[in-house]
Scaffold this motif. Structure first.
Motif, short mmCIF file in Angstrom:
data_model
loop_
_atom_site.label_atom_id
_atom_site.label_comp_id
_atom_site.label_asym_id
_atom_site.label_seq_id
_atom_site.Cartn_x
_atom_site.Cartn_y
_atom_site.Cartn_z
N UNK A 123 40.91 1.97 -17.17
CA UNK A 123 41.52 1.70 -16.10
C UNK A 123 41.41 0.18 -15.89
N UNK A 124 40.24 -0.36 -16.32
CA UNK A 124 40.09 -1.94 -15.77
C UNK A 124 40.58 -2.63 -17.29
N UNK A 125 40.79 -2.30 -18.36
CA UNK A 125 41.24 -3.08 -19.24
C UNK A 125 40.13 -3.71 -20.08
N UNK A 126 38.90 -3.15 -20.01
CA UNK A 126 37.67 -3.87 -20.67
C UNK A 126 37.79 -5.57 -19.95
N UNK A 127 37.61 -5.42 -18.94
CA UNK A 127 37.78 -6.71 -18.08
C UNK A 127 36.45 -7.37 -18.42
N UNK A 128 35.24 -6.23 -18.58
CA UNK A 128 33.93 -6.90 -18.81
C UNK A 128 33.90 -8.10 -19.91
N UNK A 129 34.68 -7.79 -21.03
CA UNK A 129 34.57 -8.71 -22.09
C UNK A 129 34.85 -10.17 -21.69
N UNK A 130 35.74 -10.34 -20.57
CA UNK A 130 35.87 -11.70 -20.02
C UNK A 130 34.92 -12.35 -19.10
N UNK A 131 34.04 -11.66 -18.66
CA UNK A 131 32.97 -11.90 -17.73
C UNK A 131 31.83 -12.41 -18.17
N UNK A 132 31.16 -13.25 -17.35
CA UNK A 132 29.88 -13.95 -17.59
C UNK A 132 28.89 -12.98 -17.70
N UNK A 133 27.95 -13.16 -18.31
CA UNK A 133 26.62 -12.25 -18.52
C UNK A 133 25.73 -12.35 -17.05
N UNK A 134 25.82 -13.57 -16.52
CA UNK A 134 25.33 -13.79 -15.15
C UNK A 134 26.09 -12.93 -14.10
N UNK A 135 27.49 -12.61 -14.29
CA UNK A 135 27.98 -11.75 -13.43
C UNK A 135 27.74 -10.47 -13.55
#
Length: 184
Positions: A123-135
């Motif tokens: 559903x989110x398209x692996x958006x986590x891959x573009x996130x910062x680790x701090x987020x």
């Protein structure tokens, strides 16, 4: 392309979990299941301590204790499995559990959480891959605060998911962070 990402994500997830599970089982051999004595709120507080330490290390960039962020994320994953296990066990279950039983429950909880991760990744398209680790750290802290509020409300919710779903999300965020940190 999506299939390749899903395959890589599955492999990366499994590699991270293998590291966490290995440590968990070694500690179980050393200490038994002493964690069974912990009440759910105490487990939540342990996860909070680890996530807060990660955030502090992210901001200060120096560790005076020697353990790094990676070990704290591993701890979060393992405490999330403990929390989900404790929620499922009957209050009359023995404090000491057999290693094979512990490993089976660990595998079950991780598999359920992995399935949730794939559903959300769809559903989110692996958006986590573009996130910062701090987020990811901040999201874990937010989920902890949610769990603490649910615990303070004696488990009663009006419109939100329960504590188990929050533990699953925290576990997945910690896995994502470890993937981004290159743990394998």
């Amino acid at each position: 392309m999506i299939i390749v990402l899903a395959t890589n994500t599955a492999q990366e997830f499994d590699s991270v979990i293998a590291v966490c599970k290995s440590l968990f089982l070694k500690k179980t051999k050393d200490y038994g299941t002493a964690w069974r004595i912990l009440r759910p709120a105490s487990i939540t507080d342990q996860i909070f301590i680890k996530a807060q330490r990660i955030r502090t290390l992210e901001e200060k960039k120096v560790s005076k204790v020697g353990e790094d962020i990676t070990s704290e994320y591993i701890g979060i994953i393992n405490y999330c499995v403990i929390a989900m296990t404790q929620l499922e066990l009957d209050e009359n279950a023995p404090l000491e559990l057999e290693l094979k039983s512990v490993e089976a429950v660990y595998n079950q909880k991780v598999q359920e959480t992995k399935e949730l991760m794939f559903n959300k990744n769809h559903d989110y398209g692996e958006a986590w891959r573009d996130m910062r680790i701090s987020s990811l750290t901040d999201l874990i802290l937010m989920k902890i605060l949610r769990v603490k509020q649910i615990e303070d409300n004696m488990g009663q919710t009006l419109a939100s998911e329960g504590v188990n779903a929050n533990y699953q999300d925290m576990l997945n965020y910690a896995v994502f962070a470890l993937i981004k940190l290159g743990v394998q």
